[in-house]
Design an enzyme around this catalytic site. Sequence first.
Site, PDB file in Angstrom:
ATOM      1  N   TYR A 105       0.813  -1.133  -0.093  1.00  0.00           N
ATOM      2  CA  TYR A 105      -0.043  -0.134  -0.146  1.00  0.00           C
ATOM      3  C   TYR A 105       0.819   1.454  -0.129  1.00  0.00           C
ATOM      4  O   TYR A 105       0.622   2.256  -0.803  1.00  0.00           O
ATOM      5  CB  TYR A 105      -0.835  -0.146   1.269  1.00  0.00           C
ATOM      6  CG  TYR A 105      -2.018   0.917   1.322  1.00  0.00           C
ATOM      7  CD1 TYR A 105      -3.133   0.801   0.687  1.00  0.00           C
ATOM      8  CD2 TYR A 105      -1.606   2.220   2.092  1.00  0.00           C
ATOM      9  CE1 TYR A 105      -4.269   1.750   1.005  1.00  0.00           C
ATOM     10  CE2 TYR A 105      -2.636   3.115   2.309  1.00  0.00           C
ATOM     11  CZ  TYR A 105      -3.928   3.127   1.749  1.00  0.00           C
ATOM     12  OH  TYR A 105      -5.027   3.913   1.798  1.00  0.00           O
ATOM     13  N   LYS A 154       0.833   3.830  -3.003  1.00  0.00           N
ATOM     14  CA  LYS A 154       0.280   5.508  -2.709  1.00  0.00           C
ATOM     15  C   LYS A 154       1.488   6.146  -2.806  1.00  0.00           C
ATOM     16  O   LYS A 154       1.336   7.560  -3.327  1.00  0.00           O
ATOM     17  CB  LYS A 154      -0.178   5.479  -1.271  1.00  0.00           C
ATOM     18  CG  LYS A 154      -1.603   4.616  -0.978  1.00  0.00           C
ATOM     19  CD  LYS A 154      -2.452   5.291  -1.941  1.00  0.00           C
ATOM     20  CE  LYS A 154      -4.088   4.589  -1.371  1.00  0.00           C
ATOM     21  NZ  LYS A 154      -5.101   5.122  -2.317  1.00  0.00           N
TER      22      LYS A 154
HETATM   23  N1  CAA Z   1       6.377  -0.631  14.716  1.00  0.00           N
HETATM   24  C1  CAA Z   1       6.736  -1.264  15.155  1.00  0.00           C
HETATM   25  N2  CAA Z   1       6.658  -2.569  15.507  1.00  0.00           N
HETATM   26  C2  CAA Z   1       5.451  -2.824  15.189  1.00  0.00           C
HETATM   27  C3  CAA Z   1       4.470  -2.076  14.666  1.00  0.00           C
HETATM   28  C4  CAA Z   1       4.727  -0.651  14.388  1.00  0.00           C
HETATM   29  N3  CAA Z   1       3.944   0.210  13.631  1.00  0.00           N
HETATM   30  N4  CAA Z   1       3.117  -2.663  14.612  1.00  0.00           N
HETATM   31  C5  CAA Z   1       3.327  -3.763  15.085  1.00  0.00           C
HETATM   32  N5  CAA Z   1       4.698  -3.968  15.688  1.00  0.00           N
HETATM   33  C6  CAA Z   1       5.219  -5.075  16.297  1.00  0.00           C
HETATM   34  C7  CAA Z   1       4.395  -5.748  17.345  1.00  0.00           C
HETATM   35  O1  CAA Z   1       4.815  -5.069  18.269  1.00  0.00           O
HETATM   36  C8  CAA Z   1       4.709  -7.217  17.315  1.00  0.00           C
HETATM   37  O2  CAA Z   1       6.089  -7.318  18.087  1.00  0.00           O
HETATM   38  P1  CAA Z   1       6.223  -8.638  18.836  1.00  0.00           P
HETATM   39  O3  CAA Z   1       6.256  -9.823  17.972  1.00  0.00           O
HETATM   40  O4  CAA Z   1       7.635  -8.386  19.463  1.00  0.00           O
HETATM   41  O5  CAA Z   1       5.193  -8.533  19.826  1.00  0.00           O
HETATM   42  C9  CAA Z   1       4.894  -7.617  15.848  1.00  0.00           C
HETATM   43  O6  CAA Z   1       5.249  -6.280  15.203  1.00  0.00           O
HETATM   44  C10 CAA Z   1       3.834  -8.267  15.250  1.00  0.00           C
HETATM   45  O7  CAA Z   1       2.664  -7.306  15.408  1.00  0.00           O
HETATM   46  P2  CAA Z   1       1.225  -7.981  15.338  1.00  0.00           P
HETATM   47  O8  CAA Z   1       0.838  -8.853  16.397  1.00  0.00           O
HETATM   48  O9  CAA Z   1       0.073  -6.788  14.952  1.00  0.00           O
HETATM   49  O10 CAA Z   1       1.570  -8.781  13.729  1.00  0.00           O
HETATM   50  P3  CAA Z   1       0.343  -9.311  12.902  1.00  0.00           P
HETATM   51  O11 CAA Z   1       0.912  -9.980  11.856  1.00  0.00           O
HETATM   52  O12 CAA Z   1      -0.846  -9.893  13.779  1.00  0.00           O
HETATM   53  O13 CAA Z   1      -0.237  -7.874  12.091  1.00  0.00           O
HETATM   54  C11 CAA Z   1      -0.199  -6.040  10.995  1.00  0.00           C
HETATM   55  C12 CAA Z   1       0.510  -7.272  11.531  1.00  0.00           C
HETATM   56  C13 CAA Z   1      -1.257  -6.754   9.902  1.00  0.00           C
HETATM   57  C14 CAA Z   1       0.731  -5.204  10.335  1.00  0.00           C
HETATM   58  C15 CAA Z   1      -1.007  -5.156  12.264  1.00  0.00           C
HETATM   59  O14 CAA Z   1      -0.181  -4.698  13.011  1.00  0.00           O
HETATM   60  C16 CAA Z   1      -1.793  -4.108  11.793  1.00  0.00           C
HETATM   61  O15 CAA Z   1      -2.995  -4.372  10.880  1.00  0.00           O
HETATM   62  N6  CAA Z   1      -1.226  -3.054  11.559  1.00  0.00           N
HETATM   63  C17 CAA Z   1      -1.955  -1.799  11.144  1.00  0.00           C
HETATM   64  C18 CAA Z   1      -1.398  -1.483   9.763  1.00  0.00           C
HETATM   65  C19 CAA Z   1      -2.027  -0.100   9.250  1.00  0.00           C
HETATM   66  O16 CAA Z   1      -1.831   0.827   9.628  1.00  0.00           O
HETATM   67  N7  CAA Z   1      -2.958  -0.146   8.224  1.00  0.00           N
HETATM   68  C20 CAA Z   1      -3.637   0.838   7.808  1.00  0.00           C
HETATM   69  C21 CAA Z   1      -5.119   0.427   7.132  1.00  0.00           C
HETATM   70  S1  CAA Z   1      -6.203   1.841   6.766  1.00  0.00           S
HETATM   71  C22 CAA Z   1      -5.401   2.582   5.627  1.00  0.00           C
HETATM   72  O17 CAA Z   1      -4.385   2.165   4.808  1.00  0.00           O
HETATM   73  C23 CAA Z   1      -5.795   4.023   5.208  1.00  0.00           C
HETATM   74  C24 CAA Z   1      -4.967   5.202   5.009  1.00  0.00           C
HETATM   75  O18 CAA Z   1      -4.515   5.248   4.183  1.00  0.00           O
HETATM   76  C25 CAA Z   1      -4.401   5.668   6.369  1.00  0.00           C
HETATM   77  P1  NAP Z   2     -13.656   2.031   1.359  1.00  0.00           P
HETATM   78  O1  NAP Z   2     -14.657   2.601   2.486  1.00  0.00           O
HETATM   79  O2  NAP Z   2     -12.958   0.767   1.484  1.00  0.00           O
HETATM   80  O3  NAP Z   2     -14.069   2.336  -0.134  1.00  0.00           O
HETATM   81  C1  NAP Z   2     -13.187   1.763  -1.049  1.00  0.00           C
HETATM   82  C2  NAP Z   2     -13.833   2.058  -2.543  1.00  0.00           C
HETATM   83  O4  NAP Z   2     -13.244   1.359  -3.455  1.00  0.00           O
HETATM   84  C3  NAP Z   2     -15.282   1.012  -2.419  1.00  0.00           C
HETATM   85  O5  NAP Z   2     -16.171   1.798  -3.150  1.00  0.00           O
HETATM   86  C4  NAP Z   2     -14.946   0.114  -3.370  1.00  0.00           C
HETATM   87  O6  NAP Z   2     -16.150  -0.525  -4.193  1.00  0.00           O
HETATM   88  C5  NAP Z   2     -13.835   0.502  -4.228  1.00  0.00           C
HETATM   89  N1  NAP Z   2     -13.029  -0.454  -5.045  1.00  0.00           N
HETATM   90  C6  NAP Z   2     -12.207  -1.316  -4.442  1.00  0.00           C
HETATM   91  N2  NAP Z   2     -11.507  -2.072  -5.382  1.00  0.00           N
HETATM   92  C7  NAP Z   2     -11.895  -1.725  -6.669  1.00  0.00           C
HETATM   93  C8  NAP Z   2     -12.001  -2.165  -8.065  1.00  0.00           C
HETATM   94  N3  NAP Z   2     -11.165  -2.935  -8.086  1.00  0.00           N
HETATM   95  N4  NAP Z   2     -12.510  -1.506  -8.776  1.00  0.00           N
HETATM   96  C9  NAP Z   2     -13.391  -0.218  -8.574  1.00  0.00           C
HETATM   97  N5  NAP Z   2     -13.516  -0.175  -7.253  1.00  0.00           N
HETATM   98  C10 NAP Z   2     -12.815  -0.688  -6.214  1.00  0.00           C
HETATM   99  O7  NAP Z   2     -12.267   2.940   1.616  1.00  0.00           O
HETATM  100  P2  NAP Z   2     -12.196   4.403   1.726  1.00  0.00           P
HETATM  101  O8  NAP Z   2     -11.615   4.642   3.156  1.00  0.00           O
HETATM  102  O9  NAP Z   2     -13.211   5.367   1.600  1.00  0.00           O
HETATM  103  O10 NAP Z   2     -10.868   4.805   0.834  1.00  0.00           O
HETATM  104  C11 NAP Z   2     -11.044   5.698  -0.242  1.00  0.00           C
HETATM  105  C12 NAP Z   2      -9.932   5.950  -0.776  1.00  0.00           C
HETATM  106  O11 NAP Z   2      -8.933   6.646   0.144  1.00  0.00           O
HETATM  107  C13 NAP Z   2      -8.615   4.652  -1.154  1.00  0.00           C
HETATM  108  O12 NAP Z   2      -7.858   4.991  -1.964  1.00  0.00           O
HETATM  109  C14 NAP Z   2      -7.797   4.717   0.293  1.00  0.00           C
HETATM  110  O13 NAP Z   2      -6.519   4.096   0.091  1.00  0.00           O
HETATM  111  C15 NAP Z   2      -7.799   6.090   0.586  1.00  0.00           C
HETATM  112  N6  NAP Z   2      -7.292   6.532   1.921  1.00  0.00           N
HETATM  113  C16 NAP Z   2      -8.278   6.057   2.646  1.00  0.00           C
HETATM  114  C17 NAP Z   2      -7.902   6.565   4.104  1.00  0.00           C
HETATM  115  C18 NAP Z   2      -8.590   6.338   5.252  1.00  0.00           C
HETATM  116  O14 NAP Z   2      -8.244   6.563   6.358  1.00  0.00           O
HETATM  117  N7  NAP Z   2      -9.809   5.732   5.267  1.00  0.00           N
HETATM  118  C19 NAP Z   2      -6.775   7.141   4.207  1.00  0.00           C
HETATM  119  C20 NAP Z   2      -5.836   7.583   3.332  1.00  0.00           C
HETATM  120  C21 NAP Z   2      -6.303   7.089   2.101  1.00  0.00           C
HETATM  121  P3  NAP Z   2     -16.612  -1.513  -3.880  1.00  0.00           P
HETATM  122  O15 NAP Z   2     -17.253  -1.449  -2.111  1.00  0.00           O
HETATM  123  O16 NAP Z   2     -17.957  -1.725  -4.878  1.00  0.00           O
HETATM  124  O17 NAP Z   2     -16.080  -3.024  -4.025  1.00  0.00           O
END
Ligand code: CAA
Ligand code: NAP
Length: 248
Positions: free
Chosen positions: A155, A159
């Site tokens: 990701y 991005k």
């Molecule tokens: N920095 C350093 N270490 C970290 C860490 C971090 N940010 N996060 C986790 N760790 C460490 C943990 O402390 C743990 O250490 P130990 O093994 O020593 O205890 C180890 O890494 C494993 O952590 P988890 O138990 O969480 O591992 P997991 O495999 O179950 O999950 C993960 C890993 C999937 C990455 C999970 O931590 C996760 O979901 N993290 C969040 C990731 C995130 O921020 N995603 C954003 C999604 S929303 C989005 O993407 C929108 C956007 O644009 C903002």
């Molecule tokens: P969301 O609620 O999960 O919505 C994502 C949308 O993308 C859904 O409408 C989904 O459509 C569509 N989509 C996924 N795969 C697709 C594909 N192959 N073709 C067409 N459409 C597809 O997510 P959101 O939080 O609104 O995020 C929107 C955007 O902002 C994303 O690019 C995300 O990375 C970015 N963003 C989000 C955050 C946050 O914190 N939420 C932060 C930074 C950036 P369907 O539901 O129909 O599958």
Amino acid sequence: MSTAKKIALVTGGMGGLGTAMCKLLAKSGFTVVTTYMSDEDKKAKWLADMSKDGYDIKAYKCDVASYDSCTGTVTKIKEELGAVDVLVNNAGITRDGTLKRMTKESWDAVIDTNLSSVFNMTKQVIDDMTEKGWGRIINISSINGQKGQFGQANYSAAKAAIHGFTMAVAQETAKKGVTVNTIAPGYIATEMVMAVPEDVRNKIISAIPVGRLGKPEEIAALVGYLVSDLAGFMTGAELAINGGQHMM
Ligand code: CAA
Ligand code: NAP
């Protein structure tokens, strides 16, 4: 703002951020079109909810990860409504996991859906925009493309690359009245963020200086500015909106 009859296309418009963007663009006077991937029932419910709230939004099925699907969809939109004036490349997915555990499938899915989609869709609309002498491309990146994020090699890579695309295309189209900008939101309260395990999410929220997740409407408001005529001097920019979580 001279938006009468202009057409705005928001990919992934039925998601959290997309819904707020569609509403704002409709309120600003655009004909709003969105794409969806989910099943027809979800689409019908979303359209009904929007209609109940007074929004007339058009929806077209499209897989943004597929070039051919984007070509087919935009051709249909052009035939049925006209050429697209505003494109918000918003659709995106996460497939989080450390690199050690990340599969080739989750890498490809995130790169195709979050990055190649931006090429796939922009290619369909850019010539009409430059020929008309007005257009707006807004690419939705992320704070995690700016700072990297543990568990998001796929990701963060997609991005970050989006902004390279923005800067290149902004230079190519600046003289033709088209602006191309990136918005990099921080953590916003949508399904995407709610999918992060609660304990991990709470730690993330505690690191946001304003002390909360962002609201979709706060991102949509920035889209509203970027599509306005007054934003014509802003191009190639990356606008961070993240509650102070990452300052560049
Ligand atoms: N920095 C350093 N270490 C970290 C860490 C971090 N940010 N996060 C986790 N760790 C460490 C943990 O402390 C743990 O250490 P130990 O093994 O020593 O205890 C180890 O890494 C494993 O952590 P988890 O138990 O969480 O591992 P997991 O495999 O179950 O999950 C993960 C890993 C999937 C990455 C999970 O931590 C996760 O979901 N993290 C969040 C990731 C995130 O921020 N995603 C954003 C999604 S929303 C989005 O993407 C929108 C956007 O644009 C903002
Ligand atoms: P969301 O609620 O999960 O919505 C994502 C949308 O993308 C859904 O409408 C989904 O459509 C569509 N989509 C996924 N795969 C697709 C594909 N192959 N073709 C067409 N459409 C597809 O997510 P959101 O939080 O609104 O995020 C929107 C955007 O902002 C994303 O690019 C995300 O990375 C970015 N963003 C989000 C955050 C946050 O914190 N939420 C932060 C930074 C950036 P369907 O539901 O129909 O599958």
